[in-house]
Design an enzyme around this catalytic site. Structure first.
Site, PDB file in Angstrom:
ATOM      1  N   GLY A  33      25.132  -7.320  -3.510  1.00 39.37           N
ATOM      2  CA  GLY A  33      25.170  -5.892  -3.443  1.00 39.37           C
ATOM      3  C   GLY A  33      25.023  -4.986  -4.413  1.00 39.37           C
ATOM      4  N   PRO A  53      26.289  -2.221  -7.060  1.00 40.08           N
ATOM      5  CA  PRO A  53      27.484  -1.868  -7.922  1.00 40.08           C
ATOM      6  C   PRO A  53      28.676  -1.280  -7.124  1.00 40.08           C
ATOM      7  CG  PRO A  53      25.680  -1.198  -9.149  1.00 40.08           C
ATOM      8  CD  PRO A  53      25.067  -1.377  -7.716  1.00 40.08           C
ATOM      9  N   GLY A  54      29.897  -1.785  -7.450  1.00 43.04           N
ATOM     10  CA  GLY A  54      31.191  -0.923  -7.001  1.00 43.04           C
ATOM     11  C   GLY A  54      31.483  -1.273  -5.570  1.00 43.04           C
ATOM     12  N   VAL A  55      30.913  -2.187  -4.763  1.00 46.85           N
ATOM     13  CA  VAL A  55      31.378  -2.608  -3.521  1.00 46.85           C
ATOM     14  C   VAL A  55      32.346  -3.674  -3.442  1.00 46.85           C
ATOM     15  CG1 VAL A  55      29.004  -2.040  -2.627  1.00 46.85           C
ATOM     16  CG2 VAL A  55      29.318  -4.312  -3.160  1.00 46.85           C
ATOM     17  N   LYS A  94      32.477  -6.884  -5.129  1.00 44.94           N
ATOM     18  CA  LYS A  94      32.091  -8.374  -5.174  1.00 44.94           C
ATOM     19  C   LYS A  94      32.892  -9.236  -5.757  1.00 44.94           C
ATOM     20  CE  LYS A  94      27.952  -7.271  -6.853  1.00 44.94           C
ATOM     21  NZ  LYS A  94      28.089  -5.949  -6.747  1.00 44.94           N
ATOM     22  N   THR A  95      33.262  -8.816  -7.167  1.00 45.24           N
ATOM     23  CA  THR A  95      34.096  -9.715  -8.108  1.00 45.24           C
ATOM     24  C   THR A  95      35.415  -9.556  -7.593  1.00 45.24           C
ATOM     25  OG1 THR A  95      32.827  -8.959  -9.848  1.00 45.24           O
ATOM     26  CG2 THR A  95      34.933  -9.826 -10.396  1.00 45.24           C
ATOM     27  N   SER A 111       8.712   0.203   1.062  1.00 43.47           N
ATOM     28  CA  SER A 111       9.335   0.981   1.891  1.00 43.47           C
ATOM     29  C   SER A 111       8.724   2.565   2.300  1.00 43.47           C
ATOM     30  CB  SER A 111      10.752   1.317   1.459  1.00 43.47           C
ATOM     31  OG  SER A 111      11.455   0.145   1.470  1.00 43.47           O
ATOM     32  N   LYS A 157      19.959   2.201   3.309  1.00 41.22           N
ATOM     33  CA  LYS A 157      19.075   3.422   3.554  1.00 41.22           C
ATOM     34  C   LYS A 157      19.731   4.109   4.922  1.00 41.22           C
ATOM     35  CE  LYS A 157      14.716   0.643   2.485  1.00 41.22           C
ATOM     36  NZ  LYS A 157      13.613   0.151   2.973  1.00 41.22           N
TER      37      LYS A 157
END
Length: 811
Positions: free
Chosen positions: A383, A385-387, A389-390, A706, A749
Site C-alpha cells: 500500500g 506510504p503512511g497507511v 503497514k509496519t 488508466s 482513485k
C-alpha cells in the site's frame, strides 16, 4: 662492489689487488710495445680493465700452455671475456672481440698442483683475426686508443661523483674492508679510477664489457656513474628492508615478552586470561540446546582456538565466531499467547479501518493456533506510504507476546547483507537476519522485512534471490548463513513484508508471499485516526495536554482537505506537529491564546492553503478531461488537455509521458478517425489539423494504462467542441476497437476523486466489483457510471451540444 664472487677462465678469483711496487705507472702502460700476434687467455666471469691487477688460478690445458709460453717470452697475453660463462671449452665464436692486453707479473706453483698467475691489464685491443687454436689460441690484434674528453671540467665533475658514490657504497657494505676507501683516495689518475671501480662493480658481465668497449673517456665515465647509482640504490633498498625486518622481529619479540608478562600478572591477580576465556566458552556451551552437528562444530573450533597463539590474527576471528554460536538463541522460543479476541481488540485499538486486512490477520493467527507451525504463505502488506503497514506488524507482535524485529531493505544491493560474509574475508560478519535473531535472543520473533520492493541488484549480488530461502516455509528451516556455515532454523519466525508496489518485486519472490492490499484512508477515516492516535501522540511529543490545545472534527477536516493530499496519514501528522509547535510556543511564552484551534488559526499556523478543490470543479473548456491515476503514494487526479491548430495532421504529446500513455493517445486518435462520422467530425479535418495533447506538471513522469478513456474523451471533446460534464472524472483503458478495459487501484482513485470534490466517476463495468468492496459510507456524494464501449463513455462524459460554433481547419 668489491665483490670477490668471480670466476676467471678456469676457477675462482683470489682476492683482488691493486697496483703495487712491482707494477709500472699508468703512463708507462700506455707506452707499452705489443706484438701484432699474441696468445689469448679466455676469462669466464669477469672483465679485465687496463691498470688493474688480478690473480687467477689457471686450470684449462690451453690456458696453462698459453700462460707458460707468454711467461717465457715477453710475458704478454691477450685477455678476452667469454660471452657465456657456462661454456667449458670456449671457441673463437664464444669470446668477445674487445679485450685487454695483460702483462704476467708472477707465475706461482701452488702445493696442490694448480697454477696461479698474477696479471696486470695494460691496453685495450680489438681482435682483427684469430690465427690459430693449437696448442693455444692466438689472435692478430689492433690496439684501441682512448678518445680524450671534450669538456675537461665536466669530466672532472663526473669522476668526482664516481669517487663519492664509490665511497658511499663502501660505507653501506659491511663486507668491504675500510681500507678500500683509503685505496680510492690514493688514486689520482681518473682513467685508472674508472677502470679500478669498473673491475670491482657488482654488475652483469655485459655491462662491464660495454664499459671496456667504449672509446670515449667521457662516455665511459657516464656508464660507470650510472652503474654506481644503480648499485647504491640497490644497497640502500637492501639495507632498508633488512632494517625493517629486524625492527619487526624485535617488535614481535617485545610484544611476546610483554604478553607473557601480562599473562603472568593476570594469573597472579586472578584475572581472566586466554585459558579462562576458553573455559568460560565451554561452560556457556553446556546449556545450549543445539543439535549434534552444531556441537561437533563447536568442539572442533574450540580445540582449534586452544592450539592457537593468542597474538595470532586468526585468534580473534575464531573467538568472535564461537561467541556468535553461543549468543544465537538455538531452540529458544517465546511462548505464544494467541487470544484471538484480545488480538482483535489490539488491532482495532491500534488501527482504525482496514477491516479486510485485520480479518485476514486474524485468520492467519487462527491457523497458527490450531496447527502450531508456520507452513503458510508469508504475508506482504502492499500500500501507499503512511497507511500503517509496519505498525500492523508491531501490533501482531504485541498481540502474540513475541519480540519484534524490523529490517529495512530499502536500497539493499549486497547479497551478503542477507547471507553474511565468509570468515576468510577481513571484517566478516553474519547476515542481518542472524544478527537480528541474536539481538532479540529468541528464534520466533515477528520479523518485518520493510520496503521489500526497494531491493536493488548489481555486481555485488541479488538480495531478492537470497530472500527466497528466507521466505519459503519449505526451505527456511535450514537457512544457511555464509559466516556461521551452519543451518539455522527460521521456520518459527513470523515473517511479514511491506511494499509500496509489487511491480518491482521479483516474480519468484512474489510467488512466496500472499499480497494483502492496504488502500488509502478516506477523509472520515483520517479524522478518526487523527482523534484517536495522531493528536494524543503529538500532544505528548510537544509537552502539551488536552486542556492546552483542542482540535474538533471540523478543524481536522479543514486541515485534511486543504493541506494534505495523500493516501496515508504521515503528512497529516506533520501538519498536526506544526500546529502543536505553534501552541507550545504560546504556552512557553505565557501569552494569551484560545485553546480551541479554529480554521483561521490553522491558516495562520500553516500558511495559505496548499491544495484547492476549485480547479477540479470549475467549468473546463472543450478538450480538457479529468482522469484518475494510481501512484505508489496513492491515488491522484490527472488533467489531460487537447488543443487543435492548423497544420499537417501531426500528433504532439507533451507532459513527460511514458510509453503506455503515448500508445493510449495514438490508439484513441485512431479510434476517433475510424469513427469520425458517428462522432460528427468531418473526416478531412485530420489531414489539416495538428493535435497537441498535454498532461500538466511535465516535471513528473507519468505512465500507465488508466488514462486510455480520458485521452479518448479529451480528443473527442476537442474535435466536437462538446465540453466534459462538470465534476466528472474517469479511469480505464481502451482498445483500438473502442472496448473499455478494467484497471487497478480503484479504491485509491475513488478516494482521490472524493478528496478533490468530484461527483461523477466513469469506470469499466468489470470494475463494479471493486466498488462493491468499498465501505458504502466512504462513497457518499459519489455517483458511478459504468461503460463497456468508448461510445458509451463519450455519451456519459460529454455534454450533448457544443459550447460554441466549431472551427473546422482547412475548410
Amino acid at each position: 662492489m668489491f665483490s670477490n664472487q668471480f670466476s676467471d677462465d678456469d676457477v675462482e678469483f683470489l682476492p683482488m689487488i691493486s697496483i703495487e711496487d712491482e707494477t709500472e705507472s699508468v703512463k708507462q702502460i700506455e707506452n707499452d710495445v705489443v706484438e701484432e700476434i699474441i696468445p689469448i687467455l679466455p676469462l669466464r666471469n669477469t672483465v679485465l680493465f687496463p691498470g688493474v691487477v688480478i690473480p687467477i688460478t689457471v686450470g684449462r690445458d690451453k690456458s696453462i700452455k698459453a700462460v707458460k709460453e707468454a711467461y717465457k717470452t715477453n710475458r704478454t697475453v691477450g685477455v678476452l671475456s667469454q660471452k657465456d660463462p657456462n661454456v667449458e671449452d670456449p671457441e673463437q665464436k664464444d669470446l668477445n672481440v674487445v679485450g685487454t692486453v695483460a702483462r704476467i707479473v708472477r707465475l706461482l706453483k701452488i702445493p696442490d698442483g694448480s697454477t696461479t698467475v698474477i696479471i696486470q691489464g695494460r691496453q685495450r685491443f680489438k681482435v682483427t683475426e684469430f690465427t690459430g687454436d693449437e696448442p693455444f689460441m692466438r689472435a692478430r690484434i689492433e690496439l684501441l686508443k682512448d678518445v680524450p674528453p671534450v669538456n675537461a671540467k665536466e669530466f672532472e665533475a663526473v669522476t668526482g661523483s664516481i669517487k663519492d658514490l664509490a665511497g658511499q657504497i663502501i660505507k653501506l657494505s659491511p663486507n668491504i674492508p675500510s681500507e678500500a676507501s683509503i685505496m680510492l683516495k690514493n688514486i689520482d689518475n681518473p682513467t685508472f679510477l674508472m677502470h679500478f671501480i669498473s673491475s670491482n662493480l657488482n654488475t652483469e658481465l655485459p655491462e662491464k664489457q660495454k664499459i671496456l668497449e667504449t672509446n670515449d673517456i667521457s662516455e665511459r665515465a657516464q656508464l660507470v656513474l650510472k652503474q654506481l647509482n644503480i648499485e647504491l640504490q640497490l644497497l640502500e633498498l637492501k639495507n632498508k628492508i633488512q632494517s625493517k625486518v629486524r625492527t619487526d622481529i624485535e617488535k614481535q619479540q617485545r610484544e611476546y615478552f610483554l604478553h607473557q608478562q601480562i599473562k603472568t600478572m593476570q594469573e597472579e591477580l586472578g584475572a581472566e586470561g586466554p585459558g579462562q576465556e576458553i573455559k568460560r566458552l565451554k561452560e556457556k556451551a553446556k546449556d545450549k540446546k543445539w543439535g549434534k552437528e552444531v556441537q561437533e562444530v563447536f568442539s572442533r573450533e574450540i580445540e582449534k582456538l586452544e592450539r592457537m597463539n593468542v597474538n595470532a590474527a586468526e585468534y580473534s576471528v575464531h573467538l568472535n565466531y564461537l561467541e556468535l554460536m553461543l549468543e544465537l538463541p538455538w531452540g529458544i522460543y517465546t511462548e505464544d499467547n494467541i487470544d484471538l479476541k484480545k488480538t482483535k481488540d489490539i488491532l482495532n485499538k491500534d488501527h482504525f479501518g482496514l477491516e479486510k486486512v485485520k480479518d485476514r490477520i486474524l485468520e492467519y493467527l487462527a491457523v497458527l493456533k490450531l496447527k502450531g507451525d508456520m507452513k503458510s504463505p508469508i504475508l506482504c502488506f502492499v500500500g501507499p506510504p503512511g497507511v500503517g503497514k509496519t505498525s500492523l506488524g508491531r501490533s501482531i507482535a504485541n498481540a502474540l507476546g513475541r519480540k519484534f524485529v524490523r529490517m529495512s531493505l530499502g536500497g539493499l544491493h549486497d547479497e551478503s547483507e542477507i547471507r553474511g560474509h565468509r570468515k576468510t574475508y577481513i571484517g566478516a560478519m553474519p547476515g542481518r537476519i542472524l544478527q537480528s535473531i541474536k539481538k532479540v535472543k529468541t528464534s520466533n520473533p515477528v520479523f518485518i522485512l520493510d520496503e521489500i520492493d526497494k531491493v536493488g541488484t548489481d555486481f555485488r549480488g541479488d538480495p531478492s534471490s537470497a530472500l527466497l530461502e528466507v521466505l519459503d516455509p519449505e526451505q527456511n528451516d535450514k537457512f544457511y548463513d555464509n559466516y556461521l556455515e551452519l543451518e539455522y532454523d527460521l521456520s518459527k519466525v513470523l515473517f511479514l513484508a511491506t511494499a509500496n508496489t509489487m511491480n518491482s518485486v521479483q516474480p519468484a519472490l512474489r510467488d512466496r508471499m500472499e499480497v494483502i492490499e492496504l488502500s488509502g484512508y478516506s477523509t472520515e477515516e483520517k479524522i478518526e485516526i487523527a482523534k484517536r492516535h495522531l493528536l494524543p501522540r503529538q500532544r505528548k511529543a510537544h509537552g502539551l495536554n488536552a486542556k492546552q490545545v483542542k482540535l474538533n472534527e471540523k478543524a481536522i477536516e479543514f486541515m485534511i482537505e486543504n493541506y494534505t493530499r495523500e493516501s496515508g496519514v504521515r503528512d497529516l501528522e506533520r501538519k498536526l506537529a506544526a500546529v502543536m509547535r505553534s501552541v507550545a510556543r504560546e504556552v512557553a511564552m505565557n501569552e494569551k491564546y484560545e485553546a480551541a484551534v479554529t480554521d483561521n488559526d490553522i491558516r495562520k499556523m500553516l500558511g495559505s492553503q496548499t491544495y484547492d478543490k476549485d480547479i477540479y470543479q470549475e467549468d473546463q473548456p472543450a478538450g480538457v478531461a479529468i482522469g484518475l491515476a494510481w501512484t505508489y503514494a496513492g491515488g491522484d487526479i490527472l488533467f489531460i488537455e487537447t488543443s487543435l491548430s492548423k497544420g499537417k495532421g501531426e500528433l504532439i504529446l507533451t507532459g513527460n509521458l511514458g510509453t503506455v500513455m503515448k500508445e493510449s493517445a495514438s490508439t484513441a486518435l485512431s479510434f476517433i478517425k475510424s469513427n469520425a462520422e458517428r462522432l460528427g467530425i468531418a473526416p478531412d479535418i485530420f489531414a489539416t489539423t495538428n493535435i497537441h495533447v498535454h498532461v500538466p506538471e511535465g516535471a513528473i513522469p507519468k505512465d500507465g494504462p488508466s488514462a486510455g478513456i480520458t485521452m479518448m474523451s479529451s480528443l473527442t471533446s476537442a474535435f466536437t467542441g462538446r465540453k466534459l460534464k462538470p465534476f466528472t472524472a474517469m479511469t480505464g483503458e481502451t482498445t483500438l476497437r473502442g472496448k473499455v478495459l478494467p484497471v487497478g487501484g480503484i479504491k485509491e482513485k475513488i478516494l482521490a476523486a472524493k478528496r478533490a470534490g468530484l461527483k461523477n466517476i466513469i469506470l469499466c463495468k468489470a470494475n463494479k466489483k471493486h466498488i462493491d468492496e468499498i465501505n458504502k459510507s466512504y462513497l457518499k456524494g459519489l455517483q458511478f457510471h459504468y461503460a463497456d464501449t468508448m461510445m458509451e463513455v463519450i455519451d456519459l462524459a460529454l455534454q450533448k451540444k457544443p459550447a460554441a460554433k466549431k472551427i473546422i481547419f482547412g475548410k
